[in-house]
Design a protein around this motif. Structure first.
Motif, short mmCIF file in Angstrom:
data_model
loop_
_atom_site.label_atom_id
_atom_site.label_comp_id
_atom_site.label_asym_id
_atom_site.label_seq_id
_atom_site.Cartn_x
_atom_site.Cartn_y
_atom_site.Cartn_z
N LEU A 148 30.89 26.55 70.22
CA LEU A 148 30.21 26.34 71.49
C LEU A 148 30.56 24.97 72.09
CD1 LEU A 148 26.78 28.05 70.78
CD2 LEU A 148 28.78 28.95 71.98
N ALA A 149 30.88 24.01 71.22
CA ALA A 149 31.31 22.70 71.72
C ALA A 149 32.61 22.86 72.51
CB ALA A 149 31.50 21.73 70.56
N ARG A 150 33.48 23.76 72.04
CA ARG A 150 34.73 24.00 72.76
C ARG A 150 34.48 24.77 74.06
NH1 ARG A 150 39.62 26.07 69.05
NH2 ARG A 150 40.80 25.80 70.96
N VAL A 151 33.58 25.76 73.97
CA VAL A 151 33.27 26.55 75.16
C VAL A 151 32.70 25.64 76.25
CG1 VAL A 151 31.80 28.39 76.09
CG2 VAL A 151 32.89 28.67 73.85
N ALA A 152 31.88 24.67 75.84
CA ALA A 152 31.20 23.80 76.80
C ALA A 152 32.18 22.98 77.63
CB ALA A 152 30.23 22.88 76.06
N ARG A 153 33.40 22.84 77.14
CA ARG A 153 34.37 22.05 77.89
C ARG A 153 35.06 22.85 78.99
NH1 ARG A 153 35.96 20.13 72.82
NH2 ARG A 153 38.07 20.93 73.03
N LEU A 154 34.82 24.18 79.04
CA LEU A 154 35.39 24.99 80.12
C LEU A 154 34.60 24.76 81.41
CD1 LEU A 154 35.86 28.48 78.38
CD2 LEU A 154 37.60 26.72 78.75
N SER A 155 35.24 25.09 82.56
CA SER A 155 34.52 25.04 83.83
C SER A 155 33.44 26.11 83.85
CB SER A 155 35.50 25.30 84.98
OG SER A 155 35.88 26.66 84.96
N ALA A 156 32.51 26.03 84.80
CA ALA A 156 31.44 27.02 84.89
C ALA A 156 32.03 28.42 85.07
CB ALA A 156 30.51 26.69 86.05
N ALA A 157 33.06 28.54 85.89
CA ALA A 157 33.68 29.85 86.13
C ALA A 157 34.35 30.35 84.85
CB ALA A 157 34.69 29.77 87.25
N GLY A 158 34.99 29.45 84.12
CA GLY A 158 35.64 29.81 82.87
C GLY A 158 34.62 30.31 81.85
N GLN A 159 33.48 29.62 81.78
CA GLN A 159 32.42 30.05 80.86
C GLN A 159 31.88 31.43 81.23
OE1 GLN A 159 29.39 27.17 79.87
NE2 GLN A 159 30.82 25.47 80.06
N ALA A 160 31.72 31.63 82.55
CA ALA A 160 31.22 32.94 83.01
C ALA A 160 32.20 34.05 82.63
CB ALA A 160 31.00 32.91 84.52
N ALA A 161 33.50 33.76 82.76
CA ALA A 161 34.51 34.76 82.41
C ALA A 161 34.43 35.09 80.91
CB ALA A 161 35.90 34.26 82.76
N LEU A 162 34.21 34.04 80.12
CA LEU A 162 34.14 34.23 78.67
C LEU A 162 32.91 35.08 78.30
CD1 LEU A 162 36.21 33.16 76.72
CD2 LEU A 162 34.67 31.27 76.18
N GLU A 163 31.81 34.84 79.02
CA GLU A 163 30.59 35.62 78.77
C GLU A 163 30.82 37.09 79.08
OE1 GLU A 163 27.65 31.89 79.89
OE2 GLU A 163 27.68 33.67 81.18
N ALA A 164 31.47 37.34 80.22
CA ALA A 164 31.75 38.73 80.59
C ALA A 164 32.66 39.38 79.54
CB ALA A 164 32.40 38.79 81.97
N ALA A 165 33.66 38.62 79.10
CA ALA A 165 34.60 39.14 78.10
C ALA A 165 33.86 39.52 76.82
CB ALA A 165 35.69 38.12 77.82
N ALA A 166 32.88 38.66 76.43
CA ALA A 166 32.15 38.93 75.19
C ALA A 166 31.36 40.23 75.29
CB ALA A 166 31.21 37.76 74.88
N VAL A 167 30.82 40.52 76.47
CA VAL A 167 30.06 41.76 76.65
C VAL A 167 30.99 42.97 76.65
CG1 VAL A 167 28.73 43.05 78.37
CG2 VAL A 167 28.08 40.71 77.78
N ILE A 168 32.19 42.80 77.20
CA ILE A 168 33.13 43.94 77.25
C ILE A 168 33.50 44.40 75.84
CG2 ILE A 168 35.45 44.69 77.95
CD1 ILE A 168 35.13 42.86 80.41
N GLY A 169 33.74 43.45 74.94
CA GLY A 169 33.97 43.85 73.56
C GLY A 169 35.20 43.24 72.94
N THR A 170 35.70 43.87 71.87
CA THR A 170 36.82 43.29 71.14
C THR A 170 38.14 43.46 71.89
OG1 THR A 170 36.60 45.29 69.85
CG2 THR A 170 36.07 43.24 68.74
N ARG A 171 38.28 44.59 72.61
CA ARG A 171 39.47 44.79 73.42
C ARG A 171 39.05 44.70 74.88
NH1 ARG A 171 43.60 48.08 71.46
NH2 ARG A 171 43.48 49.32 73.34
#
Lengths: 90, 869
Positions: free
Chosen positions: B228-251
């Motif tokens: 999470l320390a690494r995630v926190a260094r992303l921009s707000a938009a980057g973090q949002a993209a990562l959150e969406a990716a996590a919900v989509i799944g492994t692929r």
């Protein structure tokens, strides 16, 4: 996990050299035991080195036997044991 | 990239791959905690050491209910060709498995097949693993299965599947954590203290990497904090993209990610920082642990919103039907009941068609959770489908509950045909739960409801299930009567499944009565089931053929049915009868003196979660008897549990347990208690005409001087022994292939007989009985009888049994099976069986190789160490 005393006989005497080879032999036993969920706690060896009394933790007597077979160690008798402390009743 | 402290693993895998290329395929189970570097190791192998091998990658989903056969689907998409055609054609699962095996073994080049994250595998994928595991030895393929060893407890479905593979061509590797030295060498550039980092990370390679990359103030305490320390260094938009990716799944499909988290720049940022990686045409997290950590930080509101978005985007796709499992997952997480009801039942049916029963159960359960306002008829349908899937997977308690709920709905709807059918279905799980009286009452209610209606398959099945209940209760006449009615109706309706079931009952009941014509019906039952592809009934036919063979102590015949039947049941996923046959196996092995194998099977059986008490009793009895015979501890623990389970069931189940308890008491030197235990079971055994049980119990009573008259039901070798004809008794036991029982008869004999018995006991490791035999010899005045136990059971290479070592060393002398059979007084068939077991355990492909190996590794010379000395 239950604890067992495992008695073994070595008609020709048990020889584990006090060097790297001996250490490796003991570590191999430890590694093989892990496959069977068995832990070797410690052993007592008779003075003529023909009998050992080994303390093991393991899920059941069959796991002790499987680990022994894996390590090519003989089994004479398995006894389930628990600790009796001389100062327990003080 | 160079991996630290993984060279030995890489070398071993490279070696296995070379052997696979030479036609000796292998299954590698690669375990380790999350972050141990399993994927990295596999990638290294595929990139640097593949040597022209073809690489096929598949992964299991982290969905709450994974899509069935995920890894196979992944691979089919890439491989294309026949495999993809079979998959998309929706052909039966057997064809799919065979086609997969052909795909990985047929090509010019050897194949590395990887199934990632198998701790999340669905039931169908676990069956695929069992299927491949038993056949990989003949394929030019290395199948690598990765799993998180710390998430796979004793009763985890993967552990159970691995247990079924115990004797196949399998290599097990566990990746250990990194040493302090390795961590130190990774940290040359870092200001942190290596000891601190090693201590905090436990040497977990992924954690170490994350921790070093986090370089914030202070050291993160957990891997999650580091991520999470690494995630926190992303921009707000980057973090949002990562959150969406996590919900989509492994692929993660890039188009879907763009729909959920608009700007492409954010996606680029995730790729540039290495938080996401591109693999083929999808994206994936750098590590699953990253996805899990990100998912955990989402607020419930945000998570719901993202799932809703994914649901909306995916349900409009033309291939939405195939995505049912995924859509059901997003629908439930989005709180959209209507969508759950649209997709979960479809996902359940898809899973059921592939025999991913656990996933089918969980999809039906999911649908029922959201079915509050559903009308009663479709609701009953869901419940019935759920109950059937539970029944197929031995979740009998749940099956009873679901069928009972469906029954109420059908009654309220006034649908007697369905009501009657459910009532007779209910009898099955009730029977497996040992609730035999309720089971019979339920079928009888079914008959009352169905008999006024025009006779159809439902009525035929009710007849046949009633026949089955009578048969298992050893009420042969009634069983034959109902069974014949069912068979006649089945013939009239042209229903081969019903005929197979009915003939099975009639055949078993006849054999119980000593009417040998029963074999004809049993064989016919198997034939009909195999020809009609009625897998459950074929499994049952094998199971009952083996049970009847065991009941007449035709051990080789029983072993043959069990070999074929267990293989059939695994391949066709006939869970219930697989367990039934697994329950019979220890008895066969016990009688044959193959005790280590018997305890292995019993242990495997007892590790099953939610095992029917009927099978549990069989496993416990085998363990109890063998422990008692070996003089091992914890006999009472297993036999007390068996008694507790068998008491409410009664009948032969209870009598079997009491017989084992009688044996244990007698071996412990307490003949009186043995007779007490035997007393209660004796009448039951006679009443049910169980000749072997009656004989054994009669012997126990006779030994305590408490047998009034020999019952005519007692099996002959026991009767002979009681009549003082120990030599004839031993000869009969020998002919049946029962060395321990033969030796027990010899204990009543003269000095040479006692010496022979003692030698057999020592070979078998029967410490309790060898003590008795030695005492008798001393009582006869014989000198030089050893007092203590001798270490006769010196354990053997590669887990071979004593008998197998004997045969192995004869192989080393280039002897043919017929010669070996003659020399060891075994049937050629038994020798065949031993030889194939030796090949499997040694991991060699031919007897020539085993012979060479025996000479090189020095199998102990074939000294008759089992003879008297």
């Amino acid at each position: 996990m239950p604890r067992y005393l495992v008695e073994r006989s070595f008609p020709d005497g048990l020889g584990i050299p006090l060097n790297d080879e001996g250490a490796a032999a003991c570590l191999a036993v430890v590694g093989n035991n892990a496959d069977h969920g068995v832990t070797w706690v410690q052993s007592y060896v008779s003075e003529d080195k023909r009998k050992t009394y080994c303390i093991y933790d393991g899920p059941d007597p069959e796991a002790i036997r499987r680990a022994a077979a894996h390590n090519q160690l003989p089994v004479d008798r398995i006894t389930k044991i628990s600790v009796l402390d001389p100062y327990f009743y003080r | 990239m160079k991996l630290l402290e993984r060279d030995a693993f890489l070398d071993q895998l490279t070696d296995l791959l070379a052997r696979a290329a030479g036609g000796q395929g292998r299954l590698v189970l690669l375990g380790g905690e999350a972050g141990a570097g399993k994927t990295a190791l596999v990638q290294q192998l595929c990139h640097a050491r593949a040597g022209g091998a073809r690489v096929l990658l598949g992964a299991c989903d982290a969905l709450t209910t994974p899509r069935p056969l995920g890894p196979l689907v992944d691979i089919a998409l890439v491989a294309g060709g026949e495999l993809q055609r079979v998959l998309e054609g929706g052909e039966p699962r057997d064809r799919l498995f065979a086609s997969f095996l052909a795909e990985i073994s047929a090509g010019e080049r050897p194949c590395i097949v990887v199934f990632e994250d198998m701790h999340w595998a669905d039931d169908a994928t676990l069956d695929l693993l069992r299927y491949l595991g038993r056949r990989i030895g003949g394929a030019r393929a290395l199948l690598i299965v990765t799993y998180r060893s710390d998430e796979v407890g004793a009763r985890h479905p993967l552990r159970v599947a691995l247990g079924d593979l115990a004797t196949a061509a399998v290599t097990r590797l566990i990746l250990p954590p990194l040493s302090l030295d390795a961590v130190r060498s990774l940290m040359k550039e870092s200001p942190l203290d290596p000891v601190l980092v090693h201590g905090r990370t436990g040497g977990n390679p992924f954690f170490v990497t994350e921790l070093l990359a986090a370089h914030g103030p202070g050291t993160p305490a957990t891997v999650r904090d580091a991520i999470l320390a690494r995630v926190a260094r992303l921009s707000a938009a980057g973090q949002a993209a990562l959150e969406a990716a996590a919900v989509i799944g492994t692929r993660i499909e890039p188009w879907l990610l763009l729909v959920l988290a608009a700007p492409a720049a954010a996606l680029d940022e995730c790729l540039a920082t290495g938080m996401l990686q591109a693999a083929e045409d999808v994206l994936a997290f750098r590590h699953e642990l990253v996805r899990e950590a990100v998912l955990e930080t989402l607020s419930p509101l945000r998570r719901t919103e993202l799932h809703r978005g994914a649901l909306a985007a995916l349900r409009n796709r033309p291939d939405a039907v195939q995505l049912a499992a995924r859509l059901a997952h997003h629908a439930e997480a989005a709180g959209d009941n209507e969508a759950v009801l649209a997709y979960a039942p479809a996902a359940a049916r898809q899973a059921a068609a592939l025999k991913a029963h656990r996933e089918a159960v969980s999809q039906y359960t999911r649908a029922l959770r959201c079915a509050g306002g559903m009308p009663p008829a479709p609701r009953a349908e869901l419940l019935e489908a759920l109950a059937y899937q539970c029944y197929l997977t031995d979740r009998h308690d749940e099956a009873v509950v679901a069928w009972a709920q469906a029954l109420e709905l059908r009654r309220a709807l006034g649908d007697p045909l369905r009501e009657g059918d459910i009532l007779r279905w209910l009898s099955r799980p009730l029977w497996y739960l040992g609730r035999h009286a309720e089971a019979e009452a339920s079928v009888r209610s079914a008959l009352r409801v169905l008999e006024p209606l025009p006779p159809g398959a439902e009525l035929g099945w009710a007849y046949s299930d009633l026949a089955r209940l009578h048969m298992t209760a050893r009420q042969s006449a009634a069983a034959i009567d109902w069974g014949e009615q069912a068979a006649a109706l089945g013939e009239r309706l042209g229903d081969t499944a019903l005929r197979s079931h009915a003939l099975n009952n009639v055949g078993c009941a006849r054999l119980q009565n000593g009417d040998e014509r029963g074999w004809v019906q049993l064989d016919r039952s198997l034939e009909l089931a195999l020809a009609g592809n009625h897998e459950e009934h074929a499994g049952r036919a094998y199971a009952n053929l083996s049970t009847r063979a065991l009941a007449s102590l035709q051990l080789d015949r029983a072993a043959r049915y069990l070999d074929e039947g267990l293989a059939y049941a695994i391949d066709h996923d006939v869970q219930t009868y697989y367990l039934c046959m697994l329950g019979s196996r220890p008895y066969q092995l016990l009688r044959q003196g193959r005790w280590s194998e018997a305890t292995d099977v019993a242990t495997l059986l007892l590790a099953r979660p939610a095992l029917s008490p009927l099978y549990r009793i069989e496993g416990l009895v085998a363990l109890g008897r063998i422990r008692a015979r070996r003089g091992d501890p914890e006999v009472a623990a297993v036999l007390d549990e068996a008694l507790r389970l068998a008491t409410p069931i009664g009948g032969v189940w209870l009598a079997t347990v009491q017989a084992a308890r009688a044996e244990a008491a007698w071996l412990a030197g307490d003949a009186a208690r043995a007779a007490d235990e035997a007393r209660g079971a004796f009448d039951e055994a006679i009443e049910h005409n169980d000749r072997w049980l009656a004989g054994e119990l009669a012997l126990a009573l006779w030994r305590a001087g408490r047998l009034n008259a020999l019952p005519p039901a007692a099996a002959e070798p026991y009767a002979l022994q009681i009549a003082g004809q120990w030599r004839a008794a031993a000869a009969q036991w020998q002919a049946f292939g029962c060395p321990y029982d033969a030796a027990q008869a010899l204990v009543d004999g003269d000095e040479p007989a006692l010496r022979e018995a003692l030698a057999t006991f020592e070979r078998l490791g029967a410490r309790a009985a060898s003590g008795m035999a030695a005492r008798r010899l001393r009582a006869l005045g014989v000198r030089g009888v050893p007092r203590g136990p001798r270490s006769a059971t010196r354990a053997n290479v590669a887990g071979l049994t004593a008998r197998e070592v004997e045969i192995w060393s004869l192989l080393g002398e280039e002897r043919r099976n017929a010669e070996i059979a003659e020399r060891l007084f075994l049937s050629p068939r038994t020798v065949d069986h031993h030889v194939s077991s030796i090949l499997t355990k040694l991991g060699v492909r031919s007897r020539a190789e085993a012979a060479r190996c025996a000479r090189e590794r020095g199998a102990p010379a074939a000294q008759p160490h089992n003879r008297a000395s």
